[in-house]
Scaffold this motif. Structure first.
Motif, PDB file in Angstrom:
ATOM      1  N   GLU A   9       0.818  -1.215   0.000  1.00 25.06           N
ATOM      2  CA  GLU A   9       0.000   0.000   0.000  1.00 25.06           C
ATOM      3  C   GLU A   9       0.855   1.270   0.000  1.00 25.06           C
ATOM      4  N   THR A  10       2.128   1.153   0.343  1.00 26.52           N
ATOM      5  CA  THR A  10       3.005   2.325   0.219  1.00 26.52           C
ATOM      6  C   THR A  10       3.189   2.680  -1.253  1.00 26.52           C
ATOM      7  N   VAL A  11       3.218   1.658  -2.109  1.00 27.82           N
ATOM      8  CA  VAL A  11       3.288   1.909  -3.549  1.00 27.82           C
ATOM      9  C   VAL A  11       2.021   2.635  -4.004  1.00 27.82           C
ATOM     10  N   LEU A  12       0.868   2.155  -3.526  1.00 29.44           N
ATOM     11  CA  LEU A  12      -0.400   2.797  -3.860  1.00 29.44           C
ATOM     12  C   LEU A  12      -0.409   4.255  -3.400  1.00 29.44           C
ATOM     13  N   GLY A  13       0.101   4.502  -2.212  1.00 29.34           N
ATOM     14  CA  GLY A  13       0.132   5.863  -1.694  1.00 29.34           C
ATOM     15  C   GLY A  13       0.947   6.790  -2.572  1.00 29.34           C
ATOM     16  N   ALA A  14       2.083   6.302  -3.072  1.00 27.49           N
ATOM     17  CA  ALA A  14       2.919   7.115  -3.966  1.00 27.49           C
ATOM     18  C   ALA A  14       2.218   7.340  -5.298  1.00 27.49           C
ATOM     19  N   LEU A  15       1.544   6.308  -5.810  1.00 29.02           N
ATOM     20  CA  LEU A  15       0.802   6.449  -7.064  1.00 29.02           C
ATOM     21  C   LEU A  15      -0.304   7.499  -6.932  1.00 29.02           C
ATOM     22  N   GLU A  16      -1.032   7.466  -5.821  1.00 30.31           N
ATOM     23  CA  GLU A  16      -2.080   8.468  -5.579  1.00 30.31           C
ATOM     24  C   GLU A  16      -1.488   9.878  -5.528  1.00 30.31           C
ATOM     25  N   GLY A  17      -0.279   9.959  -5.008  1.00 29.25           N
ATOM     26  CA  GLY A  17       0.373  11.253  -4.867  1.00 29.25           C
ATOM     27  C   GLY A  17       0.742  11.896  -6.189  1.00 29.25           C
ATOM     28  N   VAL A  18       0.869  11.094  -7.244  1.00 35.08           N
ATOM     29  CA  VAL A  18       1.192  11.666  -8.555  1.00 35.08           C
ATOM     30  C   VAL A  18       0.133  12.678  -8.981  1.00 35.08           C
ATOM     31  N   ASN A  19      -1.122  12.390  -8.657  1.00 35.29           N
ATOM     32  CA  ASN A  19      -2.210  13.301  -8.979  1.00 35.29           C
ATOM     33  C   ASN A  19      -2.637  14.160  -7.786  1.00 35.29           C
ATOM     34  N   GLY A  20      -1.792  14.187  -6.747  1.00 34.80           N
ATOM     35  CA  GLY A  20      -2.077  15.005  -5.567  1.00 34.80           C
ATOM     36  C   GLY A  20      -3.259  14.517  -4.768  1.00 34.80           C
ATOM     37  N   MET A  21      -3.518  13.200  -4.818  1.00 37.59           N
ATOM     38  CA  MET A  21      -4.716  12.669  -4.145  1.00 37.59           C
ATOM     39  C   MET A  21      -4.386  11.516  -3.198  1.00 37.59           C
ATOM     40  N   SER A  22      -3.231  11.583  -2.521  1.00 38.33           N
ATOM     41  CA  SER A  22      -2.899  10.565  -1.528  1.00 38.33           C
ATOM     42  C   SER A  22      -3.920  10.611  -0.393  1.00 38.33           C
ATOM     43  N   ILE A  23      -4.439   9.484  -0.024  1.00 31.57           N
ATOM     44  CA  ILE A  23      -5.461   9.411   1.022  1.00 31.57           C
ATOM     45  C   ILE A  23      -4.828   9.514   2.415  1.00 31.57           C
ATOM     46  N   HIS A  24      -3.690   8.855   2.617  1.00 30.93           N
ATOM     47  CA  HIS A  24      -3.176   8.630   3.967  1.00 30.93           C
ATOM     48  C   HIS A  24      -2.031   9.543   4.403  1.00 30.93           C
ATOM     49  N   ILE A  25      -1.775  10.583   3.636  1.00 30.57           N
ATOM     50  CA  ILE A  25      -0.845  11.624   4.112  1.00 30.57           C
ATOM     51  C   ILE A  25      -1.428  12.996   3.753  1.00 30.57           C
TER      52      ILE A  25
END
Length: 453
Positions: A437-453
């Motif tokens: 899920e850390t990979v998922l978090g970084a992927l979400e961050g590409v579009n500025g939409m990380s859920i958990h940070i």
């Protein structure tokens, strides 16, 4: 007459020979020492066997009290650590021998001498093999040079695997993959360890932020790290080595043992040189692993390219398919680089430090400390970094510092190799709670939409 003779039984050679046989061609494999080459006998396998003991010891030592486990009297037995290492090596060798027999590969435990593009002499048997193709997979050897080569008792990585007692102090010259892995091992068991690295930072082929996290981890383990520094002189005073070095300032370091871990060089024998092959730092090939002489191929470390076992294996696959009459080319765009430090490192594709036009990419990071699974196992050092193309969203590179990073990086390898987009990976459901899920978090961050940070 055989279709191919493969010289060298390492991860490139034996894989190549087996694939040639699987493709219906006759093949002989010649290895002068033990099957498995450097990886099995003097590299990947023994190092990781030793590091398994080190990681376990560190886990117990650092986490047991917080996890409610009483481990009073914790200790280690070097003889048993080395015994585990040697059993692992033996099992790997036997496994390769079984695979060769299973696939009908003729194996010769002998010294090969290439006479010309169609003949290989087995020097001990006194027999000449006639062949349509030759694959040179002779591997590499540790690099050692002045002033280290002039002093008796200096270790290379090969010597570590034969040690009978742990030194009290150790200087490792070279802070690349080999140096960092050995520093991880020795410092885990309380050896006073120093790394001296010539480049600006340890792990010079990884991004600086990756190196920074590994430096912090090693420093907490008691490792002294000296960067931008060159060893100029080595002396031996009875049982102590004295190293003089210069960088931002001159210094002198003392230790019971010195390990030179500055990499490896291709093992190119005189018969190979006499063939008329194009040789630069190593034997030159095209993307089909063909040399400038028809019917002669070269794979693995002897090419002095990416000196990694998994690269050698895939180069062997490519050579085999071309020998069998197919057209197959190497693709180095998504080679995984892995380091069994603590935490581990995995990376693939482009690095942030290599990006020339930052306006064309988006870079997102997700910290390990924000991951639920990481908290359950008391880990907070590390991150996942994704580099994506701003225009089309394709994943261009990924770096991971984390427990099991050497496994987690495969998601990045598949993405980069197959041109997958951030959205395609992000929409693939990641299991919870896991480190993935850390990979998922970084992927979400590409579009500025990380859920958990």
């Amino acid at each position: 007459m055989v279709d191919a003779v493969v010289i060298g039984g390492g991860p490139g050679g034996y894989v190549c020979a087996i694939r040639i046989a699987q493709l219906g061609k006759s093949v002989a494999l010649v290895e002068k020492e033990n099957l498995g080459g450097t990886c099995t006998n003097w590299g990947c396998i023994p190092t990781k066997a030793m590091l398994t003991s080190a990681h376990l010891y560190t886990e117990i030592d650092e986490k047991s009290k917080r996890l409610g486990i009483d481990t009073s009297g914790l200790g280690y037995d070097l003889k048993r650590i080395m015994s585990h290492m040697n059993r692992t090596i033996t099992m790997s060798r036997k496994g390769i021998e079984h695979l060769l027999k299973k696939n009908g590969v003729d194996f010769y435990n002998d010294v090969a001498e290439i006479k010309d593009a169609g003949h290989v002499l087995l020097k001990n048997h006194g027999k000449t093999l006639e062949t349509r193709n030759i694959v040179i997979a002779a591997g590499s050897e540790p690099s050692i040079f002045k002033p280290f080569s002039e002093i008796e008792g200096i270790w290379t990585s090969n010597d570590v695997f034969q040690m009978e007692e742990m030194p009290e102090s150790l200087v490792i010259v070279g802070g690349g993959v080999i140096g960092v892995e050995f520093a991880t091992f020795f410092s885990s068991f309380g050896v006073k360890t120093t790394i001296i690295e010539l480049a600006d930072h340890i792990l010079p082929y990884e991004d600086r932020d990756v190196a920074d996290d590994i430096r912090k981890s090693l420093t907490r383990q008691g490792v002294e790290i000296i960067e931008r520094t060159k060893v100029t002189e080595v002396e031996k005073d009875e049982c102590i080595f004295v190293l003089n070095a210069e960088g931002e300032q001159e210094l002198s370091v003392q230790a019971e043992k010195v390990l030179v871990a500055v990499g490896r060089r291709p093992y190119i024998t005189e018969d190979v040189r006499k063939l008329g092959l194009e040789i630069e730092r190593g034997v030159v090939t095209n993307s089909r692993m063909q040399t400038n002489i028809k019917g002669i191929y070269a794979i693995g470390d002897i090419r002095a390219g990416m000196m990694l076992a998994h690269v050698a294996s895939y180069e062997g696959i490519v050579a085999a398919h071309n020998i069998a009459g197919e057209v197959m080319e190497m693709d180095y765009s998504a080679v995984p680089s892995i380091i069994f430090s603590n935490p581990e490192v995995g990376s693939t594709g482009i690095k942030e430090d290599d990006v020339e036009d930052m306006e064309r990419v988006i870079i997102a990071k997700f910290p390990l400390s924000a991951n639920g699974r990481a908290r359950t196992v008391l880990e907070n050092t590390g991150f996942v970094k994704v580099i994506a193309d701003k225009e089309n969203g394709k994943v261009l590179g990924m770096s991971i510092v984390s427990p099991s990073a050497t496994e987690l990086i495969m998601e990045g390898v598949i993405a980069v190799r197959n041109g997958l987009t951030v959205e395609e990976l992000e929409n693939s459901i990641h299991p919870h709670p896991t480190l993935s899920e850390t990979v998922l978090g970084a992927l979400e961050g590409v579009n500025g939409m990380s859920i958990h940070i």
